[in-house]
Design an enzyme around this catalytic site. Sequence first.
Site, mmCIF file in Angstrom:
data_model
loop_
_atom_site.group_PDB
_atom_site.id
_atom_site.type_symbol
_atom_site.label_atom_id
_atom_site.label_comp_id
_atom_site.label_asym_id
_atom_site.label_seq_id
_atom_site.Cartn_x
_atom_site.Cartn_y
_atom_site.Cartn_z
ATOM 1 N N ALA A 191 0.848 -1.210 0.000
ATOM 2 C CA ALA A 191 0.000 0.000 0.000
ATOM 3 C C ALA A 191 0.874 1.248 0.000
ATOM 4 O O ALA A 191 0.694 2.161 0.805
ATOM 5 C CB ALA A 191 -0.928 -0.015 1.208
ATOM 6 N N ILE A 194 2.669 3.508 -5.484
ATOM 7 C CA ILE A 194 2.164 2.903 -6.724
ATOM 8 C C ILE A 194 0.876 2.138 -6.454
ATOM 9 O O ILE A 194 -0.104 2.251 -7.198
ATOM 10 C CB ILE A 194 3.234 1.969 -7.356
ATOM 11 N N GLY A 282 8.033 -1.547 -3.695
ATOM 12 C CA GLY A 282 9.244 -0.736 -3.697
ATOM 13 C C GLY A 282 10.091 -0.998 -4.933
ATOM 14 O O GLY A 282 9.765 -1.860 -5.760
ATOM 15 N N ARG A 283 11.153 -0.223 -5.070
ATOM 16 C CA ARG A 283 12.000 -0.327 -6.254
ATOM 17 C C ARG A 283 13.465 -0.495 -5.832
ATOM 18 O O ARG A 283 13.854 -0.075 -4.750
ATOM 19 C CB ARG A 283 11.827 0.924 -7.132
ATOM 20 N N ASP A 323 17.483 7.829 -9.018
ATOM 21 C CA ASP A 323 17.042 6.668 -8.234
ATOM 22 C C ASP A 323 18.175 5.717 -7.869
ATOM 23 O O ASP A 323 18.025 4.899 -6.960
ATOM 24 C CB ASP A 323 16.009 5.854 -9.035
ATOM 25 N N ALA A 331 11.217 11.840 -9.501
ATOM 26 C CA ALA A 331 11.784 12.357 -10.742
ATOM 27 C C ALA A 331 12.428 13.728 -10.534
ATOM 28 O O ALA A 331 13.540 13.985 -11.000
ATOM 29 C CB ALA A 331 10.691 12.435 -11.803
ATOM 30 N N HIS A 455 -9.154 35.567 -4.369
ATOM 31 C CA HIS A 455 -10.439 35.030 -3.888
ATOM 32 C C HIS A 455 -11.403 34.902 -5.061
ATOM 33 O O HIS A 455 -11.494 35.824 -5.867
ATOM 34 C CB HIS A 455 -11.047 35.973 -2.856
#
Length: 476
Positions: A191, A194, A282-283, A323, A331, A455
């Site tokens: 959860a 992604i 996860g990656r 990454d 990114a 506003h």
Amino acid sequence: MAQTFDVVVVGAGPAGYIAAIRCAQLGMKTACIEGWKNPKGAGALGGTCLNVGCIPSKALLESSENYERVTHKFDAHGISISGAKMDVAKMVARKDGIVSKMTQGIEYLFKKNKITWLKGWGKLASRDAAWKLEVTSDAGAETVEAKYVIIATGSKARHLPDVPVDNKVVCDNIGALEFTEVPERLGVIGAGVIGLELGSVWRRLGSKVTILEALPGFLAAADEQVSKAAWKVFTQGQGLDIQLSCKIGKITTGKKGVSVEYTAADGSAKKLDCDKLVVSIGRIPCSDGLGAENVGLKLDARGFVEVDDHCRSNLPNLFAIGDVVRGPMLAHKGEEEGVMVAELIAGQKPHIDYNTIPWVIYTSPEIAWVGKNEQQLKAAGIPYRIGQFPFAANGRALGQDEPDGFVKMLAHEKTDEILGVHIINTHASELIAEAVVAMEFRASSEDIARIVHAHPSLSEVMHEAALAVDKRALNM
Ligand code: FAD
Ligand code: NAI
């Protein structure tokens, strides 16, 4: 003779392609190695983000949100539509069109900036006077030389041991963006970002979505109050079945779909039968096959390239960004590291404040934050004041029929400097930018409180949250 460059970037995701563009802007002779191929077999720039990540997932989010508006929300506006249908193939084709426009856009930018695209996979070979890299493609192998190397090889989905991902029935992010029809029952493992984003897409289109999460807490990285509000909306309001503290057991794939055996939070043995399963746990960094061992490049135990605050590796003239190094897998974090490294190579003195990198989770409502959350401030013993204001008290939000959520601002108790801002609302991804600018300029909550906000606009909620830090919200 080997081609020689000032800089060779390995990988053309957002970290790598931005690094290449900035190097070229600064007058360096630049090449970028990238071997990605699109489903038609043609080379493609843009990495995970453009091909199978940020961009395609947001295209599907928009389509599914439109579908939900038509089927569930328009009625309140007096608009009745009968027979609304979802053409999944058309939705996916639209997404593919956006991906190819964006990836071709990078090709155009490479040409414009005279960046050489070396099509293939790069490997560090050796270093003496210059770096030598091997580029392997269908056409064979060639060696190129560079004064500087920037590793930007990104990440790939982590899979469960012994559960093969075929991206047809058991999918990671790649397959989950390519469904040809709406699965009746969709299972998701994890959860996280992604799982929630893609789980929401398919739920809106009609899937019964069950998400199995290993941890006992939900969205632990977010401010607790935001996670609690999100939990309520996702589970009670939208019917996502999210189960925490699950231990995944045997997964069996058959003709009728997938069966996931798991132990639930109360210790009971359960089984989830679904038509498709998304594994989003996860990656992991893409550092295998890079030739790190050939040159003595230091990786940590999880395979990330070890770097300092300025993305310098343990080797001279070799940097790593995005990454494949420590820090959030986002990114925009990789892009800024790309700019920083290019400017460092050019002799400038750039710097990134990692504390002001915004986070956005593109669920509906969206969740966004920057800086510290309340748990972190408490743990660090930093004294703070809270200003919070709900969208339900904002005219624009009511007009848009999007009253869910709030802005929560945390400011230092003594100096009033803004330490963190947390938003849950349909437009949180856009609203967070004001907080990022404020924190970069080390603004106080009073600074935001004294700025005129248009506003009616959602930005007034940020204004009121800032006023609320000093207990002087005006519209509550
Ligand atoms: P990547 O984008 O992974 O690119 C690395 C590139 O290097 C790839 O093209 C790869 O082919 C290439 N490469 C690898 N090895 C070699 C080699 N040896 N030689 C040559 N090339 C090589 N982030 C956000 O900020 N916002 C979002 O909304 C968001 N949504 C996401 C949605 C999904 C479904 C996923 C999976 C990710 C999402 N992310 C999002 C995360 C984001 O995609 C990554 O943080 C980002 O792509 C990292 O950029 P990168 O350049 O470091 O790596
Ligand atoms: P994630 O780290 O966000 O979430 C993974 C979840 O899976 C965690 O909650 C974890 O506890 C759980 N998990 C791990 N192992 C498990 C197991 N065996 N069984 C059950 N649950 C398990 O990773 P995710 O969602 O795969 O995304 C990867 C990364 O991609 C994100 O961390 C983020 O950096 C990036 N991303 C960013 C987006 C954005 O910025 N909007 C969107 C999508 C991805």
